[in-house]
Design a protein around this motif. Structure first.
Motif, mmCIF file in Angstrom:
data_model
loop_
_atom_site.group_PDB
_atom_site.id
_atom_site.type_symbol
_atom_site.label_atom_id
_atom_site.label_comp_id
_atom_site.label_asym_id
_atom_site.label_seq_id
_atom_site.Cartn_x
_atom_site.Cartn_y
_atom_site.Cartn_z
ATOM 1 N N LYS A 83 3.707 -1.699 -8.585
ATOM 2 C CA LYS A 83 4.171 -2.092 -7.246
ATOM 3 C C LYS A 83 4.851 -3.462 -7.280
ATOM 4 O O LYS A 83 5.791 -3.711 -6.510
ATOM 5 C CB LYS A 83 3.001 -2.099 -6.252
ATOM 6 N N ASP A 84 4.400 -4.342 -8.156
ATOM 7 C CA ASP A 84 5.027 -5.648 -8.293
ATOM 8 C C ASP A 84 6.220 -5.599 -9.255
ATOM 9 O O ASP A 84 7.200 -6.321 -9.070
ATOM 10 C CB ASP A 84 4.005 -6.680 -8.775
ATOM 11 N N THR A 231 2.602 -7.854 -2.299
ATOM 12 C CA THR A 231 2.892 -6.456 -1.983
ATOM 13 C C THR A 231 1.595 -5.660 -1.997
ATOM 14 O O THR A 231 0.735 -5.874 -2.854
ATOM 15 C CB THR A 231 3.873 -5.838 -2.996
ATOM 16 N N LEU A 233 0.018 -1.638 -1.721
ATOM 17 C CA LEU A 233 0.380 -0.238 -1.888
ATOM 18 C C LEU A 233 -0.795 0.641 -1.486
ATOM 19 O O LEU A 233 -1.894 0.521 -2.043
ATOM 20 C CB LEU A 233 0.760 0.042 -3.348
#
Length: 299
Positions: A83-84, A231, A233
């Motif tokens: 996600k990063d 972020t 998720l």
């Protein structure tokens, strides 16, 4: 059509969609729960093919995506989550042909994301202090991407400085990306190594780290437009009419700090002299100005 070859990393997916990582090698055998399959029965088959184990068990063989590969590859250090990895190249604006400096290679996950983004015309220069991490990262990168001629990995300490081109071959970096415990120590070096208009990005897990990083960027007097975010998720389970978020999610993993290098931060002195609103009404007016700048209707 992609064909499985000896030396490649493949994932075998069972009926519960659990992946099992295998590095193919002619003559080798993969064993799982008392069942087995020869690597030769996979080599030469197309990506996405169904393979059968000795006792009749079926699995699907696929080339892993970069996200899947990073989660299952050997680790010398904690990897950055997909996600990063997806967000960092976008916010650092890594483009084909960019010259990128990276410090803190770890297991090589971020390096691969950067190499994909710069393409064949760009380059990634990586500093890693620990030789064992560098060895693991190099193996992971080559296993997934093969030999990458535009990646230059050095056993060096970014805290001591960043080397750039000098003399007739003078050049500077377009981007600086850091995955280090103390990125604020690299900020002065990044200020010298980045071209004007270049972007700085660092990734740290804790609040004190991101606070020190922002302070160093402000004190440098050449970085502006500093942004900090994380972020999150959350995946969802959808089966027929049963729709709900999964019980587990990848929440906080790290803070991403982005800043742009300019000739001089002309707003820094003004920002340091800003007086906070003394009343609720003044605060409301400031909020209206912020929204108005975005073109939104103010209730």
């Amino acid at each position: 059509m992609k064909i499985f070859q000896s030396g490649e990393r493949v994932h075998l997916i069972d009926k519960k969609e659990r992946p099992y990582a295998v590095t193919l090698k002619a003559g080798e055998i993969f064993q799982h729960s008392g069942d087995r399959i020869a690597h030769d029965d996979i080599i030469g088959k197309p990506d996405g093919t169904v393979v059968q184990f000795s006792n009749g068990k079926l699995m699907v063989a696929v080339h892993p995506t970069l996200a899947e590969y990073t989660l299952k590859m050997p680790r010398g250090a904690q990897v950055i989550y997909p996600k990063d990895l997806a967000v960092i190249p976008m916010w650092a604006d890594i483009y084909p042909g960019a010259r990128v400096f990276e410090a803190g290679v770890g297991s090589g996950a971020l390096t691969m994301a950067l190499l994909r983004a710069v393409g064949d015309r760009g380059c990634v220069v990586s500093y890693e202090m620990r030789e064992d991490f560098a060895v693991t990262a190099t193996k992971n990168i080559e296993r997934f991407m093969g030999k990458v001629p535009n990646h230059f990995l050095q056993i060096r300490d970014a805290y001591e400085g960043i080397e750039i081109g000098e003399g007739t071959s003078s050049w500077m970096f377009d981007r600086v990306v850091l995955d280090l415990p103390e990125p604020w120590r690299v900020v002065p070096h990044a200020a010298r190594a980045l071209r004007s208009g270049g972007l700085y990005l660092s990734y740290v897990p804790t609040v004190p780290q991101v606070m020190q990083t922002v302070q160093a960027l402000e004190q440098s007097r050449v970085f502006t437009m500093v942004q900090n975010f994380e972020t999150l998720l959350r995946t969802w389970n959808i089966k027929g009419r049963s729709v709900r978020p999964d019980h587990r999610m990848v929440a906080h993993s790290g803070f991403i700090t982005v800043a742009r290098k300019v000739e001089k931060n002309i707003w820094q002195t003004e920002q340091s002299n800003v007086i906070e609103p003394a009343s609720q009404s003044e605060d409301h007016l400031i909020k209206e100005d912020e929204y108005a700048g975005d073109g939104l209707d103010i209730p």
